[in-house]
Design an enzyme around this catalytic site. Structure first.
Site, mmCIF file in Angstrom:
data_model
loop_
_atom_site.group_PDB
_atom_site.id
_atom_site.type_symbol
_atom_site.label_atom_id
_atom_site.label_comp_id
_atom_site.label_asym_id
_atom_site.label_seq_id
_atom_site.Cartn_x
_atom_site.Cartn_y
_atom_site.Cartn_z
ATOM 1 N N LYS A 116 0.835 -1.219 0.000
ATOM 2 C CA LYS A 116 0.000 0.000 0.000
ATOM 3 C C LYS A 116 0.862 1.259 0.000
ATOM 4 O O LYS A 116 0.549 2.221 -0.682
ATOM 5 C CB LYS A 116 -0.909 0.040 1.241
ATOM 6 N N ARG A 130 0.366 -9.090 13.263
ATOM 7 C CA ARG A 130 -0.192 -8.049 12.378
ATOM 8 C C ARG A 130 -1.177 -8.643 11.380
ATOM 9 O O ARG A 130 -2.200 -8.054 11.088
ATOM 10 C CB ARG A 130 0.930 -7.347 11.602
ATOM 11 N N ARG A 155 11.943 -7.867 3.673
ATOM 12 C CA ARG A 155 12.053 -6.401 3.586
ATOM 13 C C ARG A 155 13.166 -5.892 4.515
ATOM 14 O O ARG A 155 13.287 -6.347 5.646
ATOM 15 C CB ARG A 155 10.696 -5.807 4.007
ATOM 16 N N ARG A 189 12.579 -3.855 10.084
ATOM 17 C CA ARG A 189 11.660 -3.054 10.902
ATOM 18 C C ARG A 189 11.203 -3.882 12.090
ATOM 19 O O ARG A 189 10.951 -5.078 11.922
ATOM 20 C CB ARG A 189 10.415 -2.714 10.063
ATOM 21 N N ARG A 230 -8.710 1.675 9.848
ATOM 22 C CA ARG A 230 -8.322 0.281 10.034
ATOM 23 C C ARG A 230 -9.454 -0.517 10.679
ATOM 24 O O ARG A 230 -9.402 -1.738 10.713
ATOM 25 C CB ARG A 230 -7.188 0.247 11.020
HETATM 26 P P1 AMP Z 1 1.338 0.266 8.815
HETATM 27 O O1 AMP Z 1 2.600 0.943 8.440
HETATM 28 O O2 AMP Z 1 0.094 0.889 8.241
HETATM 29 O O3 AMP Z 1 1.393 -1.239 8.618
HETATM 30 O O4 AMP Z 1 1.173 0.479 10.410
HETATM 31 C C1 AMP Z 1 2.137 0.000 11.302
HETATM 32 C C2 AMP Z 1 1.501 -0.196 12.664
HETATM 33 O O5 AMP Z 1 0.990 1.058 13.169
HETATM 34 C C3 AMP Z 1 0.307 -1.137 12.706
HETATM 35 O O6 AMP Z 1 0.724 -2.499 12.808
HETATM 36 C C4 AMP Z 1 -0.408 -0.656 13.961
HETATM 37 O O7 AMP Z 1 0.262 -1.084 15.136
HETATM 38 C C5 AMP Z 1 -0.216 0.860 13.882
HETATM 39 N N1 AMP Z 1 -1.310 1.515 13.125
HETATM 40 C C6 AMP Z 1 -1.172 2.260 11.997
HETATM 41 N N2 AMP Z 1 -2.350 2.747 11.613
HETATM 42 C C7 AMP Z 1 -3.279 2.304 12.492
HETATM 43 C C8 AMP Z 1 -4.688 2.464 12.624
HETATM 44 N N3 AMP Z 1 -5.399 3.206 11.748
HETATM 45 N N4 AMP Z 1 -5.304 1.851 13.659
HETATM 46 C C9 AMP Z 1 -4.614 1.117 14.557
HETATM 47 N N5 AMP Z 1 -3.282 0.925 14.496
HETATM 48 C C10 AMP Z 1 -2.601 1.511 13.471
#
Ligand code: AMP
Length: 248
Positions: free
Chosen positions: A41, A203, A159, A192, A120
């Site tokens: 994404k 996740r 990654r 990461r 989310r």
């Molecule tokens: P991402 O980079 O979008 O995969 O986000 C990394 C991490 O940030 C996720 O695994 C969650 O722990 C947290 N996170 C990001 N966006 C959200 C959201 N809208 N709601 C809840 N947790 C989030």
């Protein structure tokens, strides 16, 4: 074409304000990107942002930017959010919505936006809908990127990230010239924290649980555009642009 905008107001929140709001946008796009962790994404959001001139707004990037700050500069809510993130768990709706409330000017931007990682959960989607409805700014579409889970695990586990310049590599599909070293700054590449195998499994589970009601909600609204995320990022992007071109 590269119309990327200044994201500091989104990443760091008040008191920073955006210096690059477009004055006369020709066609403003408001898109939400959905899809499991590792589907790409972020890469697609960056392509879409460069094409449409709409800011790439990622909530994950906000938490990663906050993690770079000294822990004394983090509010208790942010501190807790970072702990959730490191374990691969979702941050609570309350904290996410608080963070979004501080950044609503980015959602009202005349240049539009590409939301990546927010909403989310169904509760977050309803809060977004209420805000946009109040402003008279409806979403154009919700793009759902799809890829089988075994391919996602391969993508995520390979990654690698440069801790200095944030360049992203992949051990097989985008390897650095020298193994384990960034092409640009020669720093030792890292994985990461939330890409570690334990966190990846958490996740993926968190995504499956929270995304079902979200997909139902957007399907009911007739807003979902499904995109097959197999193949090179450029191919996935071409599929996205084609699908959006024929979208009502
Ligand atoms: P991402 O980079 O979008 O995969 O986000 C990394 C991490 O940030 C996720 O695994 C969650 O722990 C947290 N996170 C990001 N966006 C959200 C959201 N809208 N709601 C809840 N947790 C989030």
């Amino acid at each position: 074409m590269n119309l990327q905008r200044d994201r500091s107001a989104w990443l760091h929140g008040p008191p920073l304000v955006c210096q690059s709001q477009p004055v006369h946008p020709t066609h403003c796009r408001r898109l939400v990107l959905l899809g499991p962790p590792g589907v790409g994404k972020g890469t697609q959001a960056a392509f879409l942002s460069a094409t449409y001139g709409a800011c790439h707004l990622s909530t994950g990037d906000i938490f990663r930017a906050a993690r770079q700050c000294a822990s004394t500069d983090q509010s208790p809510a942010l501190h807790e959010a970072i702990a959730h993130m490191n374990e691969g768990r979702l941050v609570t709706d309350e904290t996410v919505l608080e963070i979004i409330r501080e950044r609503t000017t980015c959602l009202s931007c005349r240049g539009g936006f590409i939301l990546d990682g927010f909403p989310r959960t169904a509760l977050q989607a309803e809060a977004l809908e209420a805000h946009l409805g109040y402003e008279g700014n409806a979403l154009d579409a919700v793009i759902n990127y799809e890829l089988p889970v075994d391919e996602l695990i391969v993508r995520i586990s390979g990654r690698r990230l440069c801790p200095d310049c944030k360049a992203v590599y992949h051990v097989t599909s985008r390897p650095p010239r020298e193994e384990g070293r960034c092409n640009t700054c020669a720093a030792a590449l890292i994985t990461r924290e939330d890409d570690q195998p334990d966190a990846v499994a958490v996740r993926q589970r968190a995504y499956l649980e929270s995304s079902a009601p979200l997909l139902d909600l957007y399907a009911e609204r007739g807003m979902l555009v499904h995109i097959d995320a197999h193949g090179l990022p450029e191919d996935v992007f071409a599929r996205t642009i084609t699908a959006l071109a024929v979208w009502h």
